[in-house]
Design a protein around this motif. Structure first.
Motif, mmCIF file in Angstrom:
data_model
loop_
_atom_site.group_PDB
_atom_site.id
_atom_site.type_symbol
_atom_site.label_atom_id
_atom_site.label_comp_id
_atom_site.label_asym_id
_atom_site.label_seq_id
_atom_site.Cartn_x
_atom_site.Cartn_y
_atom_site.Cartn_z
ATOM 1 N N TYR A 1 3.757 1.521 -1.504
ATOM 2 C CA TYR A 1 4.192 1.629 -2.900
ATOM 3 C C TYR A 1 3.078 2.209 -3.764
ATOM 4 O O TYR A 1 3.305 3.126 -4.564
ATOM 5 C CB TYR A 1 4.605 0.236 -3.367
ATOM 6 C CG TYR A 1 4.930 0.125 -4.815
ATOM 7 C CD1 TYR A 1 6.088 0.679 -5.327
ATOM 8 C CD2 TYR A 1 4.067 -0.535 -5.681
ATOM 9 C CE1 TYR A 1 6.377 0.575 -6.661
ATOM 10 C CE2 TYR A 1 4.350 -0.641 -7.014
ATOM 11 C CZ TYR A 1 5.511 -0.089 -7.505
ATOM 12 O OH TYR A 1 5.785 -0.194 -8.833
ATOM 13 N N ILE A 2 1.861 1.679 -3.560
ATOM 14 C CA ILE A 2 0.710 2.133 -4.351
ATOM 15 C C ILE A 2 0.444 3.614 -4.095
ATOM 16 O O ILE A 2 0.234 4.397 -5.032
ATOM 17 C CB ILE A 2 -0.541 1.306 -3.972
ATOM 18 C CG1 ILE A 2 -0.354 -0.146 -4.308
ATOM 19 C CG2 ILE A 2 -1.775 1.872 -4.620
ATOM 20 C CD1 ILE A 2 -0.521 -0.513 -5.706
ATOM 21 N N PHE B 1 0.313 -3.273 -10.633
ATOM 22 C CA PHE B 1 0.050 -2.832 -9.263
ATOM 23 C C PHE B 1 -0.892 -1.636 -9.244
ATOM 24 O O PHE B 1 -1.807 -1.565 -8.423
ATOM 25 C CB PHE B 1 1.351 -2.488 -8.550
ATOM 26 C CG PHE B 1 1.988 -3.674 -7.907
ATOM 27 C CD1 PHE B 1 1.287 -4.396 -6.957
ATOM 28 C CD2 PHE B 1 3.252 -4.084 -8.254
ATOM 29 C CE1 PHE B 1 1.860 -5.507 -6.360
ATOM 30 C CE2 PHE B 1 3.822 -5.188 -7.668
ATOM 31 C CZ PHE B 1 3.132 -5.893 -6.724
ATOM 32 N N VAL B 2 -0.677 -0.700 -10.176
ATOM 33 C CA VAL B 2 -1.564 0.461 -10.223
ATOM 34 C C VAL B 2 -2.988 0.036 -10.558
ATOM 35 O O VAL B 2 -3.957 0.487 -9.941
ATOM 36 C CB VAL B 2 -1.027 1.486 -11.236
ATOM 37 C CG1 VAL B 2 -1.998 2.620 -11.396
ATOM 38 C CG2 VAL B 2 0.311 1.997 -10.789
ATOM 39 N N ILE C 1 3.181 5.692 -5.797
ATOM 40 C CA ILE C 1 3.209 5.673 -7.263
ATOM 41 C C ILE C 1 1.978 6.378 -7.824
ATOM 42 O O ILE C 1 2.066 7.086 -8.843
ATOM 43 C CB ILE C 1 3.358 4.229 -7.814
ATOM 44 C CG1 ILE C 1 3.868 4.291 -9.249
ATOM 45 C CG2 ILE C 1 2.113 3.441 -7.751
ATOM 46 C CD1 ILE C 1 4.267 2.962 -9.805
ATOM 47 N N ILE C 2 0.841 6.252 -7.143
ATOM 48 C CA ILE C 2 -0.350 6.930 -7.666
ATOM 49 C C ILE C 2 -0.231 8.434 -7.477
ATOM 50 O O ILE C 2 -0.609 9.208 -8.360
ATOM 51 C CB ILE C 2 -1.622 6.342 -7.031
ATOM 52 C CG1 ILE C 2 -1.834 4.945 -7.583
ATOM 53 C CG2 ILE C 2 -2.835 7.188 -7.323
ATOM 54 C CD1 ILE C 2 -3.028 4.258 -7.073
ATOM 55 N N ALA D 1 -4.627 -1.523 -7.591
ATOM 56 C CA ALA D 1 -5.025 -0.533 -6.591
ATOM 57 C C ALA D 1 -6.294 0.184 -7.020
ATOM 58 O O ALA D 1 -7.188 0.432 -6.204
ATOM 59 C CB ALA D 1 -3.897 0.464 -6.388
ATOM 60 N N MET D 2 -6.385 0.509 -8.315
ATOM 61 C CA MET D 2 -7.590 1.181 -8.800
ATOM 62 C C MET D 2 -8.817 0.287 -8.638
ATOM 63 O O MET D 2 -9.887 0.716 -8.228
ATOM 64 C CB MET D 2 -7.419 1.547 -10.282
ATOM 65 C CG MET D 2 -6.427 2.645 -10.526
ATOM 66 S SD MET D 2 -7.016 4.188 -9.861
ATOM 67 C CE MET D 2 -5.620 5.227 -10.166
ATOM 68 N N MET E 1 1.929 9.636 -10.208
ATOM 69 C CA MET E 1 1.237 9.644 -11.507
ATOM 70 C C MET E 1 0.285 10.819 -11.625
ATOM 71 O O MET E 1 0.170 11.420 -12.693
ATOM 72 C CB MET E 1 0.480 8.333 -11.705
ATOM 73 C CG MET E 1 1.381 7.218 -12.169
ATOM 74 S SD MET E 1 0.562 5.668 -12.151
ATOM 75 C CE MET E 1 -0.821 6.012 -13.182
ATOM 76 N N TYR E 2 -0.408 11.144 -10.518
ATOM 77 C CA TYR E 2 -1.291 12.326 -10.555
ATOM 78 C C TYR E 2 -0.479 13.568 -10.881
ATOM 79 O O TYR E 2 -0.884 14.403 -11.696
ATOM 80 C CB TYR E 2 -1.981 12.516 -9.199
ATOM 81 C CG TYR E 2 -3.123 11.570 -8.929
ATOM 82 C CD1 TYR E 2 -3.805 10.934 -9.963
ATOM 83 C CD2 TYR E 2 -3.544 11.333 -7.623
ATOM 84 C CE1 TYR E 2 -4.836 10.079 -9.690
ATOM 85 C CE2 TYR E 2 -4.585 10.486 -7.351
ATOM 86 C CZ TYR E 2 -5.228 9.858 -8.404
ATOM 87 O OH TYR E 2 -6.256 9.022 -8.118
ATOM 88 N N GLN F 1 0.827 -1.213 0.000
ATOM 89 C CA GLN F 1 0.000 0.000 0.000
ATOM 90 C C GLN F 1 0.857 1.258 0.000
ATOM 91 O O GLN F 1 0.478 2.271 -0.591
ATOM 92 C CB GLN F 1 -0.942 0.005 1.196
ATOM 93 C CG GLN F 1 -2.035 -1.024 1.096
ATOM 94 C CD GLN F 1 -2.782 -0.952 -0.197
ATOM 95 O OE1 GLN F 1 -3.112 0.131 -0.658
ATOM 96 N NE2 GLN F 1 -3.041 -2.095 -0.804
#
Lengths: 225, 89
Positions: free
Chosen positions: A210-211, B55-56, A214-215, B59-60, A218-219, A208
């Motif tokens: 990492y997620i 992984f992305v 990374i998200i 998560a989504m 990306m945003y 979590q």
């Protein structure tokens, strides 16, 4: 360890009550630990040599892995914000690791995760305006100006979903472990919970974290590029 | 008192129903993982890119499951209806 966030002290400053909850106290603990580690690394930095060895190896490996990861996700131009996300990464993961020792993870409180996600949101907006200027404002009017409210809702949903994802995962681990400790007899509470802790805190915490990072990256890249 | 018991019972049923969206979340995540493994088997040199994209995507897809979990938690531990009813009684 419990489902509720306990309130430890109430400080009264000029008639304004400031509640020191378990979350704040645990955040301080983790901050204290991280600051100590940072000071040790800073002192050792003077004796670092050309060829890394031992302790220096570990530190250089961690920083290099994160740098490569940030450059790959963000691109060379935007990678100057990587130190902030290195801090977020270390803080979120160490808060997950500290809950192995029975300290309630600060990320199992929506206030903490929302603060981190809101920082991402502010950073996303400011990076968008800094790198794209008028183009970024224009992107809100989408394919057609009629989509403007939808775009605004989409942007506002980003910090909410980002914070809820981390919060939900951490809280579910806390709840499952609390149920285990509360419902089972004492003689099975040694040894077996280690497996549960290993999965719900260490593995889920790593994924979590990492997620989350990374998200967020990306945003920011979507806004700035 | 009986109405309070009814509200609490219905809230527990509602929490169970809210959690059942985990079924569909799991199906979606299984599809993502299966496709990612398939494409890694076809193109092993692109494994790193595919893994991070997987992984992305996971998560989504997980977001809806997490929302269901949060609704269930609110129903069980912080139900606003129960507080209102306790104040009324």
């Amino acid at each position: 360890m419990g489902l509720n966030i306990d309130n430890l002290w109430v400080i009264n400053i000029a008639g304004v009550e400031i509640w020191i909850t378990e979350t704040i106290f645990n955040t301080w603990l983790i901050m204290f630990f991280l600051i100590i580690v940072a000071i040790i690394v800073r002192i050792k930095l003077k004796s670092f040599k050309e060829v890394p060895k031992g302790f220096q190896n570990i530190i250089e490996a961690i920083v290099e892995i994160f740098d490569n990861f940030a450059v790959n996700t963000l691109g060379k131009k935007l990678s100057y914000i990587a130190p902030w996300y290195f801090m977020v990464f270390v803080f979120v993961y160490s808060s997950a690791l500290f809950s192995v020792f029975g300290i309630r993870a600060p990320t199992a409180d929506w206030a903490t995760t929302f603060a981190l996600a809101f920082a991402t949101f502010v950073l996303m907006l400011s990076m968008g305006f800094k790198h794209q200027r008028g183009e970024y404002l224009k992107s809100f009017f989408g394919p057609h100006p009629i989509f403007f409210p939808l775009n605004i809702i989409g942007e506002l949903a980003k910090p909410v979903s980002l914070s809820f994802r981390l919060f939900g995962n951490m809280l579910s681990g806390t709840i499952i472990l609390t149920l285990y400790y509360g419902l089972t007899p004492v003689f099975v509470q040694f040894g077996i919970p280690a497996l549960l802790h290993a999965f719900f805190d260490v593995v889920v915490g790593a994924i979590q974290t990492y997620i989350f990072v990374i998200i967020s990256l990306m945003y920011i890249r979507n806004a700035a590029d | 008192m009986e109405s309070l018991a009814n509200v609490i019972g219905i809230a527990h049923i509602a929490a169970a129903i809210a959690l059942s969206n985990g079924i569909f979340t799991t199906f979606g995540q299984a599809k993502i993982a299966a496709q990612a493994i398939e494409s890694i088997a076809r193109q092993p040199e692109a494994a790193d890119d595919i893994r991070s994209a997987m992984f992305v995507g996971l998560a989504m897809a997980e977001t809806s499951g997490i929302y269901g979990l949060l609704i269930a938690i609110i129903m069980l531990f912080a139900n606003p209806l129960i507080n209102t009813l306790v104040n009324l009684l």
